[in-house]
Motif scaffolding. Structure first.
Motif, PDB file in Angstrom:
ATOM      1  N   CYS A   9    -117.754  58.865  25.734  1.00  0.00           N
ATOM      2  CA  CYS A   9    -118.195  57.585  26.267  1.00  0.00           C
ATOM      3  C   CYS A   9    -118.614  57.748  27.723  1.00  0.00           C
ATOM      4  O   CYS A   9    -117.965  58.454  28.484  1.00  0.00           O
ATOM      5  N   THR A  10    -119.689  57.080  28.075  1.00  0.00           N
ATOM      6  CA  THR A  10    -120.141  57.081  29.464  1.00  0.00           C
ATOM      7  C   THR A  10    -120.074  55.652  29.990  1.00  0.00           C
ATOM      8  O   THR A  10    -119.981  54.692  29.222  1.00  0.00           O
ATOM      9  N   TYR A  11    -120.128  55.527  31.294  1.00  0.00           N
ATOM     10  CA  TYR A  11    -120.091  54.204  31.914  1.00  0.00           C
ATOM     11  C   TYR A  11    -121.283  53.359  31.459  1.00  0.00           C
ATOM     12  O   TYR A  11    -121.141  52.168  31.202  1.00  0.00           O
ATOM     13  N   ASP A  12    -122.452  53.978  31.336  1.00  0.00           N
ATOM     14  CA  ASP A  12    -123.639  53.240  30.886  1.00  0.00           C
ATOM     15  C   ASP A  12    -123.468  52.711  29.463  1.00  0.00           C
ATOM     16  O   ASP A  12    -123.893  51.597  29.149  1.00  0.00           O
ATOM     17  N   GLN A  13    -122.859  53.493  28.594  1.00  0.00           N
ATOM     18  CA  GLN A  13    -122.635  53.031  27.226  1.00  0.00           C
ATOM     19  C   GLN A  13    -121.677  51.851  27.192  1.00  0.00           C
ATOM     20  O   GLN A  13    -121.847  50.932  26.401  1.00  0.00           O
ATOM     21  N   ILE A  14    -120.670  51.870  28.060  1.00  0.00           N
ATOM     22  CA  ILE A  14    -119.730  50.753  28.119  1.00  0.00           C
ATOM     23  C   ILE A  14    -120.441  49.499  28.620  1.00  0.00           C
ATOM     24  O   ILE A  14    -120.276  48.412  28.080  1.00  0.00           O
ATOM     25  N   GLU A  15    -121.270  49.662  29.645  1.00  0.00           N
ATOM     26  CA  GLU A  15    -121.999  48.520  30.202  1.00  0.00           C
ATOM     27  C   GLU A  15    -123.039  47.970  29.229  1.00  0.00           C
ATOM     28  O   GLU A  15    -123.281  46.768  29.207  1.00  0.00           O
ATOM     29  N   ASP A  16    -123.678  48.825  28.440  1.00  0.00           N
ATOM     30  CA  ASP A  16    -124.739  48.390  27.534  1.00  0.00           C
ATOM     31  C   ASP A  16    -124.219  47.825  26.224  1.00  0.00           C
ATOM     32  O   ASP A  16    -124.988  47.258  25.452  1.00  0.00           O
TER      33      ASP A  16
END
Length: 117
Positions: A54-61
């Motif tokens: 998991c990346t921060y961008d995936q969490i935000e998107d």
């Protein structure tokens, strides 16, 4: 005996409409595919040693993808009900040409997947 032109007049419009409905259907399938891969990602995953990919961008998107998935799925369902159900029934037209060309809604996504998406 029917000519090829009369057959095309009967089958071509539903096929073209289903291909056009296939564009938002491709968005739904892409969002669903993304959400199955990364929808489980939360901020708690960032604290883990193994981030579970998991990346921060995936969490935000995640929220945007979920909203897009629901909105486009409702839109596609509404289009299919209106075009394949209510419209032919109200005008007394047969459902057969529309139902036989229904799988064409998956062609835009199939082309995308075949190209390497």
């Amino acid at each position: 005996m029917r000519t090829a032109l009369s057959v095309l007049r009967r089958w071509l419009p539903p096929l073209l409409v289903h291909l056009l409905i296939g564009l938002p259907t491709a968005v739904v399938l892409l969002c669903a595919r993304w959400y199955l891969s990364h929808g489980h990602c939360t901020y708690e995953d960032l604290g883990r040693r193994d981030l579970d990919h998991c990346t921060y961008d995936q969490i935000e998107d995640g929220g945007f993808v979920r909203i897009t998935l629901v909105l486009f799925a409702v839109f596609v369902a509404l289009l299919l009900v209106l075009f394949d159900g209510l419209r032919p029934l109200s005008k007394g037209r047969p459902l057969r040409p529309r139902l036989l060309t229904l799988p064409a809604i998956l062609l835009p996504y199939a082309v995308y997947a075949a190209v390497g998406g």
